[in-house]
Design an enzyme around this catalytic site. Sequence first.
Site, PDB file in Angstrom:
ATOM      1  N   LEU A  54       0.819  -1.212   0.000  1.00  0.00           N
ATOM      2  CA  LEU A  54       0.000   0.000   0.000  1.00  0.00           C
ATOM      3  C   LEU A  54       0.852   1.261   0.000  1.00  0.00           C
ATOM      4  O   LEU A  54       0.447   2.303  -0.499  1.00  0.00           O
ATOM      5  CB  LEU A  54      -0.912   0.036   1.227  1.00  0.00           C
ATOM      6  CG  LEU A  54      -1.979  -1.062   1.330  1.00  0.00           C
ATOM      7  CD1 LEU A  54      -2.669  -1.006   2.688  1.00  0.00           C
ATOM      8  CD2 LEU A  54      -2.995  -0.920   0.210  1.00  0.00           C
ATOM      9  N   GLY A  55       2.036   1.181   0.597  1.00  0.00           N
ATOM     10  CA  GLY A  55       2.899   2.343   0.681  1.00  0.00           C
ATOM     11  C   GLY A  55       4.043   2.061   1.634  1.00  0.00           C
ATOM     12  O   GLY A  55       4.281   0.911   2.016  1.00  0.00           O
ATOM     13  N   GLY A  73       6.651   4.066   4.905  1.00  0.00           N
ATOM     14  CA  GLY A  73       6.929   5.208   5.761  1.00  0.00           C
ATOM     15  C   GLY A  73       8.223   5.007   6.506  1.00  0.00           C
ATOM     16  O   GLY A  73       9.045   4.134   6.161  1.00  0.00           O
ATOM     17  N   GLY A  74       8.421   5.817   7.556  1.00  0.00           N
ATOM     18  CA  GLY A  74       9.651   5.725   8.321  1.00  0.00           C
ATOM     19  C   GLY A  74       9.812   4.378   9.004  1.00  0.00           C
ATOM     20  O   GLY A  74      10.921   3.927   9.270  1.00  0.00           O
ATOM     21  N   PHE A  75       8.704   3.705   9.315  1.00  0.00           N
ATOM     22  CA  PHE A  75       8.747   2.403   9.989  1.00  0.00           C
ATOM     23  C   PHE A  75       9.094   1.292   9.003  1.00  0.00           C
ATOM     24  O   PHE A  75       9.872   0.389   9.299  1.00  0.00           O
ATOM     25  CB  PHE A  75       7.383   2.145  10.637  1.00  0.00           C
ATOM     26  CG  PHE A  75       7.319   0.881  11.443  1.00  0.00           C
ATOM     27  CD1 PHE A  75       7.640   0.899  12.799  1.00  0.00           C
ATOM     28  CD2 PHE A  75       6.933  -0.314  10.879  1.00  0.00           C
ATOM     29  CE1 PHE A  75       7.572  -0.258  13.562  1.00  0.00           C
ATOM     30  CE2 PHE A  75       6.871  -1.484  11.622  1.00  0.00           C
ATOM     31  CZ  PHE A  75       7.195  -1.450  12.975  1.00  0.00           C
ATOM     32  N   GLY A  76       8.505   1.366   7.831  1.00  0.00           N
ATOM     33  CA  GLY A  76       8.735   0.325   6.831  1.00  0.00           C
ATOM     34  C   GLY A  76       7.574   0.255   5.854  1.00  0.00           C
ATOM     35  O   GLY A  76       6.795   1.204   5.730  1.00  0.00           O
ATOM     36  N   VAL A  86       3.974  -0.976   4.158  1.00  0.00           N
ATOM     37  CA  VAL A  86       2.619  -1.291   4.611  1.00  0.00           C
ATOM     38  C   VAL A  86       1.944  -2.116   3.528  1.00  0.00           C
ATOM     39  O   VAL A  86       1.972  -1.754   2.345  1.00  0.00           O
ATOM     40  CB  VAL A  86       1.810  -0.004   4.880  1.00  0.00           C
ATOM     41  CG1 VAL A  86       0.415  -0.355   5.392  1.00  0.00           C
ATOM     42  CG2 VAL A  86       2.523   0.889   5.879  1.00  0.00           C
ATOM     43  N   ASP A  98       4.379  13.332  15.182  1.00  0.00           N
ATOM     44  CA  ASP A  98       4.590  13.043  13.757  1.00  0.00           C
ATOM     45  C   ASP A  98       3.269  13.136  13.003  1.00  0.00           C
ATOM     46  O   ASP A  98       2.960  12.310  12.157  1.00  0.00           O
ATOM     47  CB  ASP A  98       5.215  11.657  13.576  1.00  0.00           C
ATOM     48  CG  ASP A  98       5.847  11.494  12.190  1.00  0.00           C
ATOM     49  OD1 ASP A  98       6.115  12.525  11.536  1.00  0.00           O
ATOM     50  OD2 ASP A  98       6.054  10.351  11.764  1.00  0.00           O
TER      51      ASP A  98
END
Length: 826
Positions: free
Chosen positions: A510-511, A513-516, A518, A637
Site C-alpha cells: 500500500l505504501g 513510511g519511516g517504519f517500513g 505497509v 509526527d
Amino acid sequence: MQALRRLFVCSLLISCIRISTTTALDTITPSRSMRDGETLVSAGGSFELGFFSPGASKGRYLGIWYSFDTDTVIVWVANRETPLGDSSGVLKVTEQGVLVLLNSSNSMKWTSNSSRTAGNPVSQLMDSGNLVLKDGNETNPDSFLWQSFDYPCDTFLPEMKLGWDLVTGLDRYASSWKSTDDPAPAEFSVGMDRRGLPQVFIMKGAKIMARGGSWNGLYFTAYPYPPQNTALEYEFVLNKDEVYYEYRLLNTSMFSRYMLTPSGIVQRFRWVYQTHSWELSSAFQADQCENYALCGAYSSCSINVSPICACLKGFVPKSPKDWNLGYWSDGCVRKIPLACSSGDRFLTYTGVKLPDTSSSWFDKSMSLKECNGLCLNNCSCTAYANLDIRGTGCLLWFGSLIDIKEFTAGGGQDLYIRIEASELDRIERKSTFKKKKLPRILIGSAVFLVFTIALILYIRKRKLRNQGVRSIDCTKDYLGEDREDMELTPLFDLSTVAKATNDFSSSNKLGEGGFGNVYKGTLIGGKEIAVKRLSKNSGQGMIEFKNEVILIARLQHRNLVKLLGCCVQEEEKILIYEFMPNKSLDFFIFINSLKFSSDQEGQRLLDWPTCFHIIGGIARGLLYLHQDSRLRIIHRDLKASNILLDNSMNPKISDFGLAKTFGSDQSRGNTNRVVGTFGYMSPEYAVDGIFSMKSDVFSFGVILLEILSRKKNRGFSHPDHHLNLLGHAWTLWIQDKQRELIDTTLYDSCNISEVLRCLHVGLLCVQRIPEDRPNMSYVVLMLSSDITLPPPKQPGFYTERSVPESPSRKRPFSVNYCSTTVIEAR
C-alpha cells in the site's frame, strides 16, 4: 501667502462649526428630528446614533455604535426586524412623548411604544450608550418614559440591567443577530430565569444551552473564582421589585462590552487604545462541561478527566450500556433509596459549580447548621449549600441535581448531597480503606499480578516453542506500567500474516513510511487488514514498535486507528491494523502528484463538505489525545500521510511510534534527538528540541493549509517568491487576498465563509510562538461556531528555500510520508 491664510481661516471656521454641531446634537425634540445622514453624539463623545447598513445588507437600520471605533461595532438596533428600503428614514419625537421611525411615505417602521406621556418630551443619547426618552431636564432614570437599555439587542453594556422588573413584568434579555448582515433577533438569547434562586441561562429557542448559574454573593457559580478585573464592578440585585445583574466601569476612560454571537457564544471584549481595536478577554462555553446537563442528573462533569462525566458517589448510571458508550444524558440514579429523616446523612462535595437552582428554595439569614436541619426534616430535599459563598444564608434543592461541574484547579463552592446513611457509611469506609490500606494491597497485588502474567507468558512460550515457533509478547517489558487496565495485545503468527499478504507481495503493498512497508492483507474468513512491517533499514526499532503497541492498545476514539494485534517473531516486527480502504489523506489532497482513473476523480471524492468533515475529525482526535484520554499524548509526527480514511471518509490518526506521554502536571518536554517529519515540525521542536501539545497544533495547522491549497508545505514553489506554503498563506492574508490560496477544485462545493474560517484557524495554529497558538479544545470550538477569531501573527518557518526534487526520487505517495527518525530512550 494671503490665499493660504484665507484657506486656513475657512478650514478653522468649518471645524468649529462641526465641533459645535456635534456637541449640541445629542438630543432631538418634537421640533427637531434626525434624518438619515445625520447623527446624535453623546455629550462625552463615546457613542453615536444614526442610520447604517450592516455587512452586505442594503436595508437601513437605526442603531447606536462607538463613535471612536472605525470598524463600527453596533451595540443596539431599533428596527431590528423592519429595515428601511432606502435612505429617507426620519427619527422623530411626538408631542405625546413617543419615539417613531418613519420611512419616505411617512409610514411608521418602529416606535418606542412608551405608555407614559410628558409635557416637554426630549430624546437624548447618554454617554453610557443609552438612548432615553424623558421629560425636559429629568435626570432620574426611574422617571424616564422609555430607554433603550430596557430592550437590549446582542450587546450587554455597562449599567445595562439583565433581568426582570417585577412591578411592570418587563424582562430585559439579550438576543443574538441572525447573521452579520441581519440584526433581526435569532434563536439564541441570554437572560435571567426567575424560578427558584434566579440564575442566568443561555437559550436556543426554548432549549437551555448553557447556565451561568446563580449568584453566590460575589459572582455567578459557573465561574470558579470571582473575576480578576479591578476595572469592573459587578452587582446582583434581588428584592420584591427587581431581580437583575449589571456591571459598571470603575475607570470611565475604558470601554468593555459583552456580546452574544449568532452561534450562541457569550464573549467579553475590551478596547485596547494602543492597537485601536477590540480584544477578546473571555468567552463563556469554552469547554464541553459548560453544555447544560451534559452528564444528566446526579452526575458531575470535569473537563480534565476521561470520561468527563461521572456519577456522584452513591449513584450509578441509569442506563449502563449507554453510559459506557458516552451517552450520558440519562444521568444516574441512587444505589439505595433515601430513608428520609434520621435515616439519611449528607456527603460533602467541594469545589463545584452548584446545580441548577430552578427547583430550589433560599433564605438569606439562616446559618449552615439550620440549613442542614431544615433539609434533613424535609423528605423532598436532596441537597443544601450556603446561599452566600462567604458562609451565610441557606439554599435548598428539591428534585434532581442537574448540571454540576467540578473545578479541578480549585475554587467553586461546597455542596452537601443527601445520601442514605448506610450507603454513606460504605463510601466513608471505602475512602478510609484506600487511604490506610490501599498502598500495601497494591504492592501485594502487583507482585501477584507480575508473577501470574510471567507464568502465563512462560507457558505460552513453551507451547509455541514446542510447535517450532518463537514468539515474544508485545507487552512483556511493560508489566509495571499502568498494569491495572493493561491487556495483552492479540498475537499473530508470522505464517498467518505472510499468508494474508501473499508472502508480503509487492502487489499487496500500500505504501511505505519511516517504519517500513505497509501491505494489505486478508485473513481467513475475509477480514481485511493493514500490515506494517518494520524494515531492516528503518531508523525505528523495538522502542518505537512497543511504544505504538502500548499507546494504541489503550486509546479508543473514532478518529484514531484501531490496532488489531502484533507479531514479533524471528527477525520480524509487525503491527496489524484495521484496513482503511481510502488510503491516507495525502493520497487525495496532493492530486497533482497522483494518478486517478480520471482527472477529476480525486476532486470529486474530496469536495468541501468532505474536507470539512475530515478537518473536524482530525481536530477531535487530537483533542482526545491531548485532553480527554487517560494519558496526555503528544503525537510528534502528525502529517497528511498519517491521517487514514475509512469507507465513509472518516479520518483516523495513525502511527504512534514517535508519540510521547505526559503527566497531568507536565506541559512540555525537550530532547537532544529530534524525530518527526520536516514540513510539519514546529520551530521550537526542530530548532531547540522542545515539544508540547502546541507542537501538534502547529502540525495540524500545516495539514489544514495543505487541505485548502492542495499543496505540500515542504517543497512548495511559487513563481513570485521563494516562500514555503506557510509564508505564502501569510503573505496572502496580510494582502487581504486569502481566496487565492484556496484550490479551485473546492469552489463549486464550498461554503466560502467556512473555508476562510478554516484558513484563519490554520494560520492561528502555525504561529511562531507556541503560547500564541490555540489549544485543541479552542480549535474545535473555533471550527464549530461563529466565535470571533483573533488576528493571526507571523507563522513559524516564515521563509524556506524550495529544493527541486530529483526525478529519480519521486514516488507515487507524498514525500511527507517519510519520517526523520532517531532512536531515543523513552
